[in-house]
Enzyme design. Structure first.
Site, PDB file in Angstrom:
ATOM      1  N   LYS A  20       0.830  -1.209   0.000  1.00  0.00           N
ATOM      2  CA  LYS A  20       0.000   0.000   0.000  1.00  0.00           C
ATOM      3  C   LYS A  20       0.863   1.257   0.000  1.00  0.00           C
ATOM      4  O   LYS A  20       0.527   2.246  -0.653  1.00  0.00           O
ATOM      5  CB  LYS A  20      -0.949   0.004   1.200  1.00  0.00           C
ATOM      6  N   ARG A  24       0.954   4.397  -2.597  1.00  0.00           N
ATOM      7  CA  ARG A  24       0.906   5.792  -2.159  1.00  0.00           C
ATOM      8  C   ARG A  24       2.083   6.595  -2.716  1.00  0.00           C
ATOM      9  O   ARG A  24       1.922   7.737  -3.127  1.00  0.00           O
ATOM     10  CB  ARG A  24       0.896   5.884  -0.635  1.00  0.00           C
TER      11      ARG A  24
END
Length: 151
Positions: A20, A24
């Site tokens: 993740k 980002r």
């Protein structure tokens, strides 16, 4: 959960947070506007089964507590998460920020959750515990691990 705050997470779950964070970073590097929504635990998945991993319905006899069962978690209804997510789209205050959904009345421990269930069914459940080490061992497939000791 906010992966930016999960640097302390352990394997095997850590890989999810690392992935993740890679996404980002790509969003940031591409200068794509964003709003991240951190909603913690989906109530529909964790409340109805008293946070038991192998069932969707609550037991009327036994429950396994993680650690001592007193660590607080934030449980949210999925519809509420969706509503706040949609509302954040047109709210300039959320642009390029993380929106944390943390209603104080939704912050309870697993032991408190079990207590509410016990009150509803009028019966005390048999409780056993599983340590963090034993829980992690079960994810690695170590069959020698015992899944809980009596409380």
């Amino acid at each position: 959960m906010d992966p930016a705050r999960m640097g302390h997470s352990l394997e095997p779950g850590r890989v999810t947070f690392d992935e993740k964070m890679s996404v980002r970073k790509a969003i940031h590097d591409a200068r794509i506007p964003f709003t991240y929504v951190s909603a913690n635990c989906f109530g529909g998945y964790f409340i109805g089964n008293l946070s038991q991993m192998c069932t969707l319905t609550p037991s009327t006899d036994n429950v396994i507590l993680f650690g001592d069962g007193n660590v607080k978690a934030i449980y949210l209804d999925e519809d509420d998460i969706a509503i706040y997510t949609i509302k954040s789209i047109d709210d300039p205050r959320t642009l390029n920020k993380t929106l944390y959904l943390r209603p104080p009345e939704n912050i309870i421990s697993q032991r408190e959750l079990v207590g509410i269930w016990e009150t509803l069914i009028g019966k005390e459940l048999n409780k056993s515990t599983i340590s963090a080490q034993d829980f992690l061992a079960t994810m690695k497939g170590d069959d020698s691990t015992q899944l809980g000791g009596e409380v």
